[in-house]
Write an enzyme that holds these catalytic residues in place. Sequence first.
Site, PDB file in Angstrom:
ATOM      1  N   SER A 180     -79.455  45.617 -81.878  1.00  0.00           N
ATOM      2  CA  SER A 180     -77.977  45.077 -81.576  1.00  0.00           C
ATOM      3  C   SER A 180     -77.622  44.734 -83.166  1.00  0.00           C
ATOM      4  O   SER A 180     -78.405  44.232 -84.056  1.00  0.00           O
ATOM      5  CB  SER A 180     -77.780  44.053 -80.592  1.00  0.00           C
ATOM      6  N   TYR A 231     -80.874  35.394 -77.134  1.00  0.00           N
ATOM      7  CA  TYR A 231     -80.807  36.783 -77.320  1.00  0.00           C
ATOM      8  C   TYR A 231     -80.782  37.479 -78.996  1.00  0.00           C
ATOM      9  O   TYR A 231     -81.415  38.237 -79.134  1.00  0.00           O
ATOM     10  CB  TYR A 231     -79.374  37.145 -77.078  1.00  0.00           C
TER      11      TYR A 231
END
Length: 256
Positions: free
Chosen positions: A143, A156
């Site tokens: 990501s 995250y």
Amino acid sequence: MTTSDSTEATVQGNGKVAVVTGASSGIGAASARALAAAGYTVVIGARRVDRIDALATEIGGRAMYLDVTDAASVERFAATLDRVDVLVNNAGGAKGLAPIAEANLDDWRWMWETNVVGTLRVTKALLPALIASGDGLIVTITSIAALDTYDNGAGYTAAKHAQSVLHRTLRPELLGQPVRLTEICPGMVETEFSLVRFNGDTDRAGSVYNGLTPLTADDVAEVIAFAASRPPHVNLDRIVLMPRDQVDARRNIRTG
């Protein structure tokens, strides 16, 4: 065969086998379709077996239950595979959006176990087959959160940073072996990602994309299929893709 208990699949198309984890929806499902269209026999793994059975029937592949947080599940999955040419490490996700001072430790553990240790388990289990293929490719979906940080997202972003480091460490460790490694770092993609992060709250999940045009799962899948189509001597190390309305993990433009 496409049932979740099947241990055999007919190799078709280009004769190569691609494995996609977390393939019950979103980027994983789109990647399975894109790789099947490119001629791969695709073996898809996920916990939602009803979804992957239907997908396997659609693309002529094979589905099998896979929980990357369960070592025994990964071992059973790997034991059914005689050949692997491409591995797409897609299983992962986020839970919660809280500041560090209010961090939910169970959410953090889930994110690390799924994104980091899960990727490690699957990669380690399939690495011998990838090397034996003579031209293996490991694609890890991280990501832009692997490159940056944002408020309330430390659980995250920390997990994605660690997953990225795991993937990038393999690059020199496998130097001289017939395995290429590509990290895909997507920005905002409209999938079930936010629905999982917010525990099924559809209104809150939908608001993430209000006023902008995010990427789609197919956008990312096209890039994965392109990476898989490169000749053996070409290694696409890292690919970052974001919607035009986004510039990094913190900044985007909303028109509505």
